[in-house]
Scaffold this active site. Structure first.
Site, PDB file in Angstrom:
ATOM      1  N   SER A  57     145.064  10.598  45.680  1.00 48.10           N
ATOM      2  CA  SER A  57     143.811   9.914  45.616  1.00 48.10           C
ATOM      3  C   SER A  57     142.685  10.406  44.687  1.00 48.10           C
ATOM      4  O   SER A  57     141.802   9.632  44.130  1.00 48.10           O
ATOM      5  CB  SER A  57     143.345   9.227  46.509  1.00 48.10           C
ATOM      6  OG  SER A  57     142.483  10.676  48.116  1.00 48.10           O
ATOM      7  N   GLY A  94     148.242   7.952  49.127  1.00 48.79           N
ATOM      8  CA  GLY A  94     149.184   9.405  50.514  1.00 48.79           C
ATOM      9  C   GLY A  94     150.087  10.229  49.626  1.00 48.79           C
ATOM     10  O   GLY A  94     151.071  10.305  50.045  1.00 48.79           O
ATOM     11  N   ASN A 122     147.435  16.357  51.096  1.00 50.65           N
ATOM     12  CA  ASN A 122     148.424  15.944  52.335  1.00 50.65           C
ATOM     13  C   ASN A 122     149.197  16.548  53.329  1.00 50.65           C
ATOM     14  O   ASN A 122     148.986  16.257  54.458  1.00 50.65           O
ATOM     15  CB  ASN A 122     148.432  14.402  51.630  1.00 50.65           C
ATOM     16  CG  ASN A 122     147.628  13.416  50.870  1.00 50.65           C
ATOM     17  OD1 ASN A 122     146.626  13.682  51.731  1.00 50.65           O
ATOM     18  ND2 ASN A 122     147.640  12.211  50.230  1.00 50.65           N
ATOM     19  N   ASP A 205     133.243   8.155  53.893  1.00 50.61           N
ATOM     20  CA  ASP A 205     134.605   8.797  54.507  1.00 50.61           C
ATOM     21  C   ASP A 205     134.363   9.730  54.800  1.00 50.61           C
ATOM     22  O   ASP A 205     134.810  11.303  55.136  1.00 50.61           O
ATOM     23  CB  ASP A 205     135.896   7.806  54.261  1.00 50.61           C
ATOM     24  CG  ASP A 205     135.913   8.441  52.690  1.00 50.61           C
ATOM     25  OD1 ASP A 205     135.608   9.459  51.803  1.00 50.61           O
ATOM     26  OD2 ASP A 205     137.294   7.749  51.892  1.00 50.61           O
ATOM     27  N   HIS A 208     136.323  10.999  49.827  1.00 54.24           N
ATOM     28  CA  HIS A 208     136.424  11.555  49.239  1.00 54.24           C
ATOM     29  C   HIS A 208     135.138  11.198  47.959  1.00 54.24           C
ATOM     30  O   HIS A 208     134.252  10.518  47.950  1.00 54.24           O
ATOM     31  CB  HIS A 208     137.106   9.497  48.512  1.00 54.24           C
ATOM     32  CG  HIS A 208     138.717   9.159  48.767  1.00 54.24           C
ATOM     33  ND1 HIS A 208     138.325   9.132  50.576  1.00 54.24           N
ATOM     34  CD2 HIS A 208     139.803   9.968  48.517  1.00 54.24           C
ATOM     35  CE1 HIS A 208     140.059   9.123  50.512  1.00 54.24           C
ATOM     36  NE2 HIS A 208     140.462   9.778  49.359  1.00 54.24           N
TER      37      HIS A 208
END
Length: 230
Positions: A57, A94, A122, A205, A208
């Site tokens: 991402s 993801g 991740n 969040d 990001h």
């Protein structure tokens, strides 16, 4: 200006809250992932070279317009210097090192002249075995080199918070410089340098980058990419 081809958004969870955000991202990105085929055109013929950003991402530009994501900003820098390079944004929501390995063959059809590998974040936040992450990243590098020995590779380093314990966090950070040294590739020590952990440059969040944050990331990437382009 050259068009950046975008696959989709993807998520690297840099500062936590993995479960809820992962679900959120999947909902937001599914439409763009489904529409990718319609956006892809054939690689330009002639002398134009290709820069492929292959990541998650952070690469895909989650939560910002595609022209605000750092690969797009890198394309602007390239164009401003009159360099004949096309940037491809190969980000997927993801993405882990394992899922990246499973789709790298398809992307190698783009015949990248420069390959920027930005995966692993991740893995770290999911507590995946570090040896597996390193093995997957090594396999991606190997596949690129086997197919295109002349392709220049840049590895983007990532860091994670100490949720998994101090040793895991430290050992995770060391994966990237170790791989860079073992494979003699250019290393970006930390993709989110001066961005990670800075609320002013991150979305609500806390994970990001905002559009302003992507500008900082683009400058970090450019510092290591520009000498390779030349």
């Amino acid at each position: 200006m050259n068009k950046i081809r975008v696959i989709s958004l993807l998520s690297v969870f840099f500062l936590g809250a993995f479960g809820a955000i992962s679900c959120n991202e999947s909902q937001k990105t599914s439409g763009k992932e489904a529409s990718y085929d319609a956006k892809v055109d054939e690689k330009s013929e002639g002398t134009q070279k290709t820069v492929l950003f292959f990541g998650d991402s952070m690469t895909a530009g989650y939560g910002v317009d595609q022209d605000e994501a750092f690969p797009a900003l890198v394309q602007e820098k390239i164009d401003s210097l009159g360099m004949d390079y096309k940037v491809i944004n190969g980000g997927l929501s993801g993405e882990t090192s394992a899922s990246g390995l499973s789709r790298i063959d398809w992307f190698l059809e783009e015949k990248p002249d420069i390959f920027i590998l930005e995966l692993g974040g991740n893995d770290g936040l999911r507590g995946i075995k570090l040896s597996a992450t390193k093995e997957n990243l090594q396999s991606i590098i190997d596949k690129v080199r086997e197919e295109y020995p002349a392709t220049k590779i840049i590895l983007a380093g990532m860091q994670i918070p100490p949720n998994m314990g101090e040793k895991y966090t430290t050992d995770f950070k060391e994966i990237f410089p170790n791989l860079a040294e073992e494979n003699d590739v250019v290393l970006i020590p930390f993709l989110l340098e001066n961005v990670g952990g800075n609320p002013a440059l991150n979305q609500p969040d806390g994970i990001h980058p905002t559009a302003e944050g992507h500008k900082v990331v683009a400058e970090t990437v450019w510092k290591y990419l520009q000498p390779v382009l030349r």
